[in-house]
Design an enzyme around this catalytic site. Sequence first.
Site, PDB file in Angstrom:
ATOM      1  N   ASN A 118     -20.472 -59.419 -18.387  1.00 31.97           N
ATOM      2  CA  ASN A 118     -20.200 -58.358 -17.428  1.00 31.97           C
ATOM      3  C   ASN A 118     -20.980 -57.106 -17.799  1.00 31.97           C
ATOM      4  OD1 ASN A 118     -18.919 -57.141 -15.206  1.00 31.97           O
ATOM      5  ND2 ASN A 118     -17.008 -58.217 -15.658  1.00 31.97           N
ATOM      6  N   HIS A 176     -26.856 -50.826 -42.560  1.00 32.56           N
ATOM      7  CA  HIS A 176     -27.516 -49.671 -43.186  1.00 32.56           C
ATOM      8  C   HIS A 176     -26.975 -49.507 -44.599  1.00 32.56           C
ATOM      9  CE1 HIS A 176     -29.255 -48.475 -39.336  1.00 32.56           C
ATOM     10  NE2 HIS A 176     -28.098 -48.850 -38.826  1.00 32.56           N
ATOM     11  N   GLY A 231     -13.051 -57.172 -22.701  1.00 34.96           N
ATOM     12  CA  GLY A 231     -13.751 -55.901 -22.540  1.00 34.96           C
ATOM     13  C   GLY A 231     -13.680 -55.035 -23.779  1.00 34.96           C
ATOM     14  N   LYS A 290     -15.079 -59.878 -39.456  1.00 34.64           N
ATOM     15  CA  LYS A 290     -15.169 -61.124 -40.236  1.00 34.64           C
ATOM     16  C   LYS A 290     -15.155 -62.306 -39.285  1.00 34.64           C
ATOM     17  CE  LYS A 290     -12.058 -59.329 -43.674  1.00 34.64           C
ATOM     18  NZ  LYS A 290     -10.921 -59.600 -44.507  1.00 34.64           N
ATOM     19  N   ARG A 345      -7.325 -59.874 -35.836  1.00 31.98           N
ATOM     20  CA  ARG A 345      -6.536 -60.838 -36.620  1.00 31.98           C
ATOM     21  C   ARG A 345      -6.064 -61.940 -35.681  1.00 31.98           C
ATOM     22  NH1 ARG A 345      -3.554 -56.986 -34.834  1.00 31.98           N
ATOM     23  NH2 ARG A 345      -1.355 -57.204 -34.372  1.00 31.98           N
ATOM     24  N   LYS A 368      -2.676 -66.444 -32.578  1.00 29.00           N
ATOM     25  CA  LYS A 368      -2.240 -67.691 -31.951  1.00 29.00           C
ATOM     26  C   LYS A 368      -3.291 -68.771 -32.171  1.00 29.00           C
ATOM     27  CE  LYS A 368      -0.785 -69.562 -27.498  1.00 29.00           C
ATOM     28  NZ  LYS A 368      -0.517 -69.276 -26.093  1.00 29.00           N
TER      29      LYS A 368
END
Length: 193
Positions: free
Chosen positions: A92, A122, A149, A173, A187, A190
């Site tokens: 989108n 950096h 989004g 991560k 995190r 589910k």
Amino acid sequence: MAEINDGDTRTMRERMLAGDPYIADDAELGEASMRAEDLTAAYNATTSRQGPLRRQLLEELLGSIGADTVIRPPLHVDYGTQLTIGARSFANWGLMAADVVSIRIGDDVQIGPNVQLLTPTHPIEPGPRRDKWEAGEPITIGNNVWLGGGVIVCPGVTIGENTVVGAGAVVPKDLPANVVAVGNPARVIKQLE
């Protein structure tokens, strides 16, 4: 530009593509960046009725783009050539793909508005950062992933297939396949069956 005293004879572009420290203030990289800016400006100026022109511009700009993949303008990239997108994917408005190294997006991926895929890194140390050294770590987005989004994917992250990342999440991560992840930092909340 900082002096290069490390004995490395590769060009800054070669160093960048390898993910090694480089300085972007380089004529070859400058030309590649301007090429990407020209192509994205042309792409972003198209209308929804100009599908064939949009496809032509994306094929020229990106490393590869699969069949039936749609990217709604505006699109922003550093170089474009390190960005590959599989078939039947959708991005989108407002995709930001900072592709100093590879960004690989699989098939059937859904990307919400204003998603950022950020490969540049950096130095933490002030001296090299002041001297404009940077590097990059690749991003991989598996097949059938949905990025809500405003998701931010950080350098070096891999997101496994079928995973859903909730709107506004920051992903520092790797995320496994077949999960839902939300938050900052993202995190897993589910497991998907």
